[in-house]
Design a protein around this motif. Sequence first.
Motif, PDB file in Angstrom:
ATOM      1  N   LYS A 268       0.822  -1.209   0.000  1.00  0.00           N
ATOM      2  CA  LYS A 268       0.000   0.000   0.000  1.00  0.00           C
ATOM      3  C   LYS A 268       0.860   1.266   0.000  1.00  0.00           C
ATOM      4  O   LYS A 268       0.406   2.338  -0.402  1.00  0.00           O
TER       5      LYS A 268
ATOM      6  N   LYS B 159       3.207   2.020  -1.830  1.00  0.00           N
ATOM      7  CA  LYS B 159       3.574   2.461  -3.179  1.00  0.00           C
ATOM      8  C   LYS B 159       2.825   3.728  -3.556  1.00  0.00           C
ATOM      9  O   LYS B 159       3.364   4.604  -4.243  1.00  0.00           O
ATOM     10  N   GLN B 160       1.586   3.841  -3.050  1.00  0.00           N
ATOM     11  CA  GLN B 160       0.803   5.055  -3.323  1.00  0.00           C
ATOM     12  C   GLN B 160       1.453   6.286  -2.697  1.00  0.00           C
ATOM     13  O   GLN B 160       1.447   7.378  -3.278  1.00  0.00           O
ATOM     14  N   SER B 161       2.030   6.099  -1.509  1.00  0.00           N
ATOM     15  CA  SER B 161       2.714   7.212  -0.845  1.00  0.00           C
ATOM     16  C   SER B 161       3.966   7.631  -1.619  1.00  0.00           C
ATOM     17  O   SER B 161       4.310   8.813  -1.671  1.00  0.00           O
TER      18      SER B 161
ATOM     19  N   TYR C 261       4.354   7.230  -4.921  1.00  0.00           N
ATOM     20  CA  TYR C 261       3.832   7.941  -6.090  1.00  0.00           C
ATOM     21  C   TYR C 261       3.494   9.386  -5.715  1.00  0.00           C
ATOM     22  O   TYR C 261       3.784  10.323  -6.468  1.00  0.00           O
ATOM     23  N   ARG C 262       2.864   9.559  -4.579  1.00  0.00           N
ATOM     24  CA  ARG C 262       2.473  10.903  -4.141  1.00  0.00           C
ATOM     25  C   ARG C 262       3.693  11.792  -3.934  1.00  0.00           C
ATOM     26  O   ARG C 262       3.685  12.965  -4.320  1.00  0.00           O
TER      27      ARG C 262
ATOM     28  N   ILE D  21      -3.122   5.557 -12.250  1.00  0.00           N
ATOM     29  CA  ILE D  21      -2.395   5.770 -10.988  1.00  0.00           C
ATOM     30  C   ILE D  21      -2.859   7.047 -10.312  1.00  0.00           C
ATOM     31  O   ILE D  21      -3.147   7.078  -9.106  1.00  0.00           O
TER      32      ILE D  21
ATOM     33  N   ASN E  29      -6.366   6.921  -8.851  1.00  0.00           N
ATOM     34  CA  ASN E  29      -6.378   6.198  -7.578  1.00  0.00           C
ATOM     35  C   ASN E  29      -5.879   7.091  -6.445  1.00  0.00           C
ATOM     36  O   ASN E  29      -6.419   7.053  -5.331  1.00  0.00           O
ATOM     37  N   LEU E  30      -4.862   7.903  -6.721  1.00  0.00           N
ATOM     38  CA  LEU E  30      -4.358   8.835  -5.707  1.00  0.00           C
ATOM     39  C   LEU E  30      -5.432   9.844  -5.312  1.00  0.00           C
ATOM     40  O   LEU E  30      -5.578  10.190  -4.134  1.00  0.00           O
TER      41      LEU E  30
ATOM     42  N   ARG F 258      -8.273   8.006  -3.264  1.00  0.00           N
ATOM     43  CA  ARG F 258      -7.872   7.677  -1.898  1.00  0.00           C
ATOM     44  C   ARG F 258      -7.457   8.914  -1.089  1.00  0.00           C
ATOM     45  O   ARG F 258      -7.018   8.792   0.046  1.00  0.00           O
TER      46      ARG F 258
ATOM     47  N   TYR G  60      -5.009  10.969  -1.465  1.00  0.00           N
ATOM     48  CA  TYR G  60      -3.600  11.326  -1.379  1.00  0.00           C
ATOM     49  C   TYR G  60      -3.384  12.700  -2.004  1.00  0.00           C
ATOM     50  O   TYR G  60      -2.452  13.416  -1.648  1.00  0.00           O
TER      51      TYR G  60
ATOM     52  N   ASP H 172      -9.511  -0.967   1.572  1.00  0.00           N
ATOM     53  CA  ASP H 172      -9.854  -1.502   0.262  1.00  0.00           C
ATOM     54  C   ASP H 172     -11.316  -1.918   0.238  1.00  0.00           C
ATOM     55  O   ASP H 172     -11.866  -2.413   1.226  1.00  0.00           O
TER      56      ASP H 172
END
Length: 412
Positions: free
Chosen positions: A319, A321-323, A325-326, A371, A374-375, A378, A380, A410
């Motif tokens: 999870k 990975k989203q951080s 990406y941000r 991507i 999704n950010l 969620r 982000y 999720d």
Amino acid sequence: MNASLSFSQYLGAIQKSIELERGDEFRELIDLNNGAAMQAIFEAQQRNPQWDPSGACTSRFASPWDEIVSAHCLCLASLLKGSRVEAYNHLVSCVTPFLKAFRQDTTAWCIEPMYGVVRNVRSVATAADKELKKLGKNQTKLTDAGRMLQNCFSAALQGHGNKAKKLATLEVVNTLFKIYFSLNTLRLCKNLIKSVDSPLLPNFDNFPLAQRVTYRFYVGRLAVFDEDYVRARDFLEFAFDNCEPSATRNKALILKYLIPVQLLLGILPTRELLRRHKLEIFEGIVGAMKTGSIKMYNECMDRYQEVFIQAGTFLLLEKLKQSVYRRLLRKVAAVHKELEPAKWAQIPLALFQSALAWEGCDMDLDEIECILANLVYRKYVKGYISHQHRVLVISKMDAFPPLKNINLVDIN
């Protein structure tokens, strides 16, 4: 107890602990790691190959203690000859008579012996299942031990004769947690947690601190599976903060679960903390979250994948990975603001695509849009995607909110 004892002296020490109601002494005497007890049994067997403790126990102890001590001695004898399954079968035969003695106890001295019994049952059951596995047979002893310890929990919960005996419950619960985690039957933990939270038990603060630490550790891990990360953080932090300072191995074990939860909530550990507890496996992920390096993140996850899977934290760490990406997106937004101050809030998807390509992640714009969507979903990032113009429009106010506000759950 380190002094050498004969078998008769060993029984005499147990008898004295029962007569004087010294629970801590009794627990120590039945500890499976008690070298003096093992030596006493070994020497008795050496002197008489037909050795059987039942006669000596019957003549020395009143019922049901004669059955309890005899079964325990037979368990030790089986362990000495390397037969774990036989040892378990002897050991569980003492549980029912012990619970009878526990219910008859009116001074609550049997709390400590209860600790010893439940720990022994789990330990020998675990060893017995390993033996069964080597023999190619079904591993049933740990499951059976769980059922036996449920009876111990019920007896402690009822507290017949003295309500103080309810203080034995948390150690039983913790031992059952260990069994259920080993068997991957976590659903069985729920009712135990409800019982601990119920008014039927003493105030949680009345239990020994070490037991409270163990309980919070396991409930914190369960909260991770339930995706209740704030609860998980609170419980695991309690366990870490109150763990005995000298118990470095236990503190490191707690951190293996606490650090991923804290990372998910935006709390990054220091390098000094990681190295003090030999948890350098997280350094790559922490570095990736600081720099936005997807390459560093992927390399760390690939390198330690098996370690993370065995610990049960791999999906949680995924999870993060989203951080990462941000963080990369924030760097892209900062560069874009310098290059296009008039349109700083409109970030071309191609710019983020180039940043990912620099990190070794070649993606088409549709993948980039997925991507970023999704950010946004969620939380982000505050903003929206203009599919027509292929830009991400970020909010002019607080475009990158604190990670504690992120939607981490999720949808099934």
